[in-house]
Design an enzyme around this catalytic site. Sequence first.
Site, PDB file in Angstrom:
ATOM      1  N   ARG A 120       0.612  -1.189  -0.094  1.00  0.00           N
ATOM      2  CA  ARG A 120       0.200  -0.012  -0.003  1.00  0.00           C
ATOM      3  C   ARG A 120       0.820   1.301  -0.022  1.00  0.00           C
ATOM      4  NH1 ARG A 120      -2.569  -2.907   3.781  1.00  0.00           N
ATOM      5  NH2 ARG A 120      -4.507  -4.111   2.811  1.00  0.00           N
ATOM      6  N   LYS A 142       3.393  11.655 -10.552  1.00  0.00           N
ATOM      7  CA  LYS A 142       2.504  10.863 -11.465  1.00  0.00           C
ATOM      8  C   LYS A 142       3.276   9.393 -11.863  1.00  0.00           C
ATOM      9  CE  LYS A 142      -0.303  14.140 -14.172  1.00  0.00           C
ATOM     10  NZ  LYS A 142      -0.616  14.313 -15.445  1.00  0.00           N
ATOM     11  N   GLU A 184      10.435  20.132 -23.397  1.00  0.00           N
ATOM     12  CA  GLU A 184       9.843  20.306 -22.342  1.00  0.00           C
ATOM     13  C   GLU A 184      10.236  21.558 -21.522  1.00  0.00           C
ATOM     14  OE1 GLU A 184       7.188  18.580 -21.665  1.00  0.00           O
ATOM     15  OE2 GLU A 184       7.758  16.634 -22.788  1.00  0.00           O
ATOM     16  N   LYS A 226       7.470  23.478 -12.396  1.00  0.00           N
ATOM     17  CA  LYS A 226       6.720  22.425 -12.219  1.00  0.00           C
ATOM     18  C   LYS A 226       6.293  22.080 -10.646  1.00  0.00           C
ATOM     19  CE  LYS A 226       5.703  17.646 -13.468  1.00  0.00           C
ATOM     20  NZ  LYS A 226       5.840  16.539 -14.345  1.00  0.00           N
ATOM     21  N   GLU A 236      -4.265  17.530 -10.959  1.00  0.00           N
ATOM     22  CA  GLU A 236      -4.451  17.853 -12.190  1.00  0.00           C
ATOM     23  C   GLU A 236      -6.048  18.263 -12.479  1.00  0.00           C
ATOM     24  OE1 GLU A 236      -2.464  16.331 -15.603  1.00  0.00           O
ATOM     25  OE2 GLU A 236      -3.752  17.104 -17.098  1.00  0.00           O
ATOM     26  N   ARG A 240      -2.568  22.271 -13.247  1.00  0.00           N
ATOM     27  CA  ARG A 240      -1.408  21.625 -13.864  1.00  0.00           C
ATOM     28  C   ARG A 240      -1.749  21.193 -15.425  1.00  0.00           C
ATOM     29  NH1 ARG A 240       1.064  16.171 -10.560  1.00  0.00           N
ATOM     30  NH2 ARG A 240       2.600  15.862 -12.041  1.00  0.00           N
ATOM     31  N   ASN A 244       0.430  20.773 -20.378  1.00  0.00           N
ATOM     32  CA  ASN A 244       0.133  19.881 -21.497  1.00  0.00           C
ATOM     33  C   ASN A 244       0.181  20.537 -22.625  1.00  0.00           C
ATOM     34  OD1 ASN A 244      -0.441  17.397 -20.095  1.00  0.00           O
ATOM     35  ND2 ASN A 244      -2.535  18.182 -19.619  1.00  0.00           N
ATOM     36  N   HIS A 247       0.888  19.110 -26.195  1.00  0.00           N
ATOM     37  CA  HIS A 247       0.913  17.553 -26.074  1.00  0.00           C
ATOM     38  C   HIS A 247      -0.616  16.982 -26.788  1.00  0.00           C
ATOM     39  CE1 HIS A 247       3.958  18.210 -23.470  1.00  0.00           C
ATOM     40  NE2 HIS A 247       3.955  17.009 -23.117  1.00  0.00           N
ATOM     41  N   HIS A 251       0.538  14.273 -29.293  1.00  0.00           N
ATOM     42  CA  HIS A 251       0.099  12.885 -28.819  1.00  0.00           C
ATOM     43  C   HIS A 251      -0.332  12.265 -30.347  1.00  0.00           C
ATOM     44  CE1 HIS A 251      -0.122  13.178 -24.388  1.00  0.00           C
ATOM     45  NE2 HIS A 251       0.996  12.904 -24.813  1.00  0.00           N
ATOM     46  N   HIS A 263       8.684  11.821 -28.496  1.00  0.00           N
ATOM     47  CA  HIS A 263       7.750  12.587 -27.394  1.00  0.00           C
ATOM     48  C   HIS A 263       7.900  14.011 -27.612  1.00  0.00           C
ATOM     49  CE1 HIS A 263       4.899  13.730 -24.703  1.00  0.00           C
ATOM     50  NE2 HIS A 263       5.840  14.337 -23.853  1.00  0.00           N
TER      51      HIS A 263
HETATM   52  N1  NAD Z   1       5.584  10.941 -14.598  1.00  0.00           N
HETATM   53  C1  NAD Z   1       5.514  11.902 -15.250  1.00  0.00           C
HETATM   54  O1  NAD Z   1       5.073  12.880 -15.140  1.00  0.00           O
HETATM   55  C2  NAD Z   1       5.729  11.953 -16.838  1.00  0.00           C
HETATM   56  C3  NAD Z   1       6.136  13.062 -17.560  1.00  0.00           C
HETATM   57  C4  NAD Z   1       6.569  12.893 -18.913  1.00  0.00           C
HETATM   58  C5  NAD Z   1       6.943  11.719 -19.332  1.00  0.00           C
HETATM   59  N2  NAD Z   1       6.789  10.543 -18.426  1.00  0.00           N
HETATM   60  C6  NAD Z   1       7.073   9.196 -19.356  1.00  0.00           C
HETATM   61  O2  NAD Z   1       8.352   9.153 -19.347  1.00  0.00           O
HETATM   62  C7  NAD Z   1       8.827   8.131 -20.182  1.00  0.00           C
HETATM   63  C8  NAD Z   1       9.930   8.877 -21.211  1.00  0.00           C
HETATM   64  O3  NAD Z   1      11.227   9.235 -20.544  1.00  0.00           O
HETATM   65  P1  NAD Z   1      12.549   9.280 -21.115  1.00  0.00           P
HETATM   66  O4  NAD Z   1      12.373  10.174 -22.307  1.00  0.00           O
HETATM   67  O5  NAD Z   1      13.483   9.736 -20.265  1.00  0.00           O
HETATM   68  O6  NAD Z   1      12.879   7.959 -21.622  1.00  0.00           O
HETATM   69  P2  NAD Z   1      13.610   6.600 -21.232  1.00  0.00           P
HETATM   70  O7  NAD Z   1      13.465   6.419 -20.029  1.00  0.00           O
HETATM   71  O8  NAD Z   1      13.309   5.450 -21.989  1.00  0.00           O
HETATM   72  O9  NAD Z   1      14.949   7.323 -21.614  1.00  0.00           O
HETATM   73  C9  NAD Z   1      15.379   7.289 -22.950  1.00  0.00           C
HETATM   74  C10 NAD Z   1      16.588   6.518 -23.394  1.00  0.00           C
HETATM   75  O10 NAD Z   1      17.877   7.160 -22.642  1.00  0.00           O
HETATM   76  C11 NAD Z   1      18.529   6.149 -21.966  1.00  0.00           C
HETATM   77  N3  NAD Z   1      19.375   6.783 -21.056  1.00  0.00           N
HETATM   78  C12 NAD Z   1      18.775   7.197 -19.666  1.00  0.00           C
HETATM   79  N4  NAD Z   1      19.665   8.004 -18.892  1.00  0.00           N
HETATM   80  C13 NAD Z   1      20.726   7.884 -19.647  1.00  0.00           C
HETATM   81  C14 NAD Z   1      22.023   8.486 -19.490  1.00  0.00           C
HETATM   82  N5  NAD Z   1      22.284   9.289 -18.372  1.00  0.00           N
HETATM   83  N6  NAD Z   1      23.000   8.273 -20.622  1.00  0.00           N
HETATM   84  C15 NAD Z   1      22.881   7.465 -21.545  1.00  0.00           C
HETATM   85  N7  NAD Z   1      21.590   6.979 -21.790  1.00  0.00           N
HETATM   86  C16 NAD Z   1      20.743   7.139 -20.848  1.00  0.00           C
HETATM   87  C17 NAD Z   1      17.503   5.104 -21.451  1.00  0.00           C
HETATM   88  O11 NAD Z   1      17.922   3.796 -21.295  1.00  0.00           O
HETATM   89  C18 NAD Z   1      16.737   5.247 -22.862  1.00  0.00           C
HETATM   90  O12 NAD Z   1      17.246   4.380 -23.764  1.00  0.00           O
HETATM   91  C19 NAD Z   1       7.627   7.717 -21.099  1.00  0.00           C
HETATM   92  O13 NAD Z   1       7.222   6.581 -20.511  1.00  0.00           O
HETATM   93  C20 NAD Z   1       6.530   8.986 -20.551  1.00  0.00           C
HETATM   94  O14 NAD Z   1       5.214   8.402 -20.611  1.00  0.00           O
HETATM   95  C21 NAD Z   1       6.234  10.638 -17.465  1.00  0.00           C
HETATM   96 ZN    ZN Z   2       6.043  15.721 -22.301  1.00  0.00          ZN
END
Ligand code: NAD
Ligand code: ZN
Length: 373
Positions: A120, A142, A184, A226, A236, A240, A244, A247, A251, A263
Site C-alpha cells: 500500500r 505521477k 519540455e 513544475k 490536475e 496542472r 500539456n 501535447h 500525441h 515525444h
Molecule cells: N510521470 C510523469 O509525470 C511523466 C512526464 C513525462 C513523461 N513521462 C514518461 O517518461 C517516459 C519517457 O522518459 P524518457 O524520455 O526519459 O525515456 P527513457 O526512460 O526511455 O530514456 C530514454 C533513453 O535514454 C537512456 N538513458 C537514460 N539515462 C541515460 C544516460 N544518463 N545516459 C545514456 N543513456 C541514458 C535510456 O536507457 C533510454 O534508452 C515515457 O514513458 C513517458 O510516459 C512521465
Molecule cells: Zn511531455
Amino acid sequence: MQTPIQQITVGLGERSYPIEIGPGLLQRSPLFPNLPQQILIITNTLIAPLYLAQVKQSLAAHQVVVHEIGDGEAEKSLPNYQAIMDTLISHSFARDCAIIALGGGVVGDLAGFVAATYQRGVTFYQIPTTLLAQVDSSVGGKTAINHQLGKNLIGAFHQPHGVLIDTDCLQTLSARDYTCGLAEVVKYGIIADADFFTWLEQQAGALCARDTSAITQAIKVSCSIKAAIVAADETEQHQRALLNLGHTFGHAIEAADYQHWRHGEAVAAGMVIAATLMEQTGQLASTDLHRIRQLLQQLGLPVEAPQLTLQQWQDYMQRDKKVKAGVIRFILPTAIGQAQMIGLSDWQVIATAINACSSSQPFSKLMLGSADA
Ligand SMILES: NC(=O)c1ccc[n+]([C@@H]2O[C@H](COP(=O)([O-])OP(=O)(O)OC[C@H]3O[C@@H](n4cnc5c(N)ncnc54)[C@H](O)[C@@H]3O)[C@@H](O)[C@H]2O)c1
Ligand SMILES: [Zn+2]
C-alpha cells in the site's frame, strides 16, 4: 568554477520534498537523508553499467537489491511490475524499505508505481538520468505503467521523498534524447515565465553544447515551475493541465507516426501548431509565434508536423483524455509566459492552424529545421 548545488522544494505540506540539482551528486554519501536499511534500486541494462556502481558505493552501509529491466518504453509493463513485486517479496522487503529509481522516465514511472502499491505504498526516491526525467517526469508524483491498449493506463499519484538530479549524467545521453528534453524546458518558458524564455534564447548555444552551468540553471527553473504548479494542483484539476501545452497535437503526431517521432519532437511541433492557432485567431502576437519557432529550431527541434489527413488528426485527438462532449480542451499560449485552457469544437480553426504547420517533407528534413529559412 564549480557549479553550486541548487535546491528546490515541492511544497505539499507534510509530503513536501526537496529536488537537488548539480554535478557530481551521485557520488554524495548519503545520497538522501534518513534512508532505511532495505533499499531496492530499479534501473535498466543501459544505465546500470554507467551509473549503478557509483550509486551502490554511496549506499555501501545499506542492504541493497538491484532489479534491472530492459531498455525502452515497452518495459513499462505489467510483466515487469509483477517481476519487481516478486523481487521485493522474495527478499522479504518490509513496509519501511525504500525504492530508488535510477534512470529515465520509463524506469521512474514503473518504479514509482511499484512504490505506490507495494504494501500500500513505500518510500520512493528518484535519481533521474535523462533531461526529460530531470525536468518533468521525476517531479510531481505521477506514476504509471502501460497496458497493451494504451500508454499510462494503469497508475497512481505517489510523490517521491526526494529527487536527486546529477547533471553529469546528461553527458552520456544521446543527442536525440537530450534535445527531446529541451522541448519540455521551452514549454515551461512559454506557459509560465517570459524571462526564462528570453534567457533560453540567449543560452541556446550553451544548452546545445551541454554546458553544465547553463543546464543546471535550465533544470532549476523548469523544476521550480513544475513544483509550483504541482503544489497548487497536485491531481490536475485545473492549472496542472497547462503542462500539456503542445501535447494534444503532439500525441496525435506520435500516435500516427511513432516510428519516426519521439515525444519531445512531437511536442515541439505541437507547440508551434498551438501558437499558430492563437496567432491566426488574433490572440498571440506574430513576434511571439516567430520567437517560439526560432528557439525550438535553434535547439534542433522540428517546428513542422508530418502531413496527416484531417480524419487522422480528428481520430487521434478525440482519443485524447482532454475531450469532453466533442469539445477538445487545448492549452494555448496567449503570450510568451502565459497560456490558457481553451475548449474548441470548430475544426475549421484547428485545421487551418495544422495545415499552416504541416509539411510533406520527409522526417529527416523536418528534423533539420528547414522551416524558417
Ligand atoms: N510521470 C510523469 O509525470 C511523466 C512526464 C513525462 C513523461 N513521462 C514518461 O517518461 C517516459 C519517457 O522518459 P524518457 O524520455 O526519459 O525515456 P527513457 O526512460 O526511455 O530514456 C530514454 C533513453 O535514454 C537512456 N538513458 C537514460 N539515462 C541515460 C544516460 N544518463 N545516459 C545514456 N543513456 C541514458 C535510456 O536507457 C533510454 O534508452 C515515457 O514513458 C513517458 O510516459 C512521465
Ligand atoms: Zn511531455
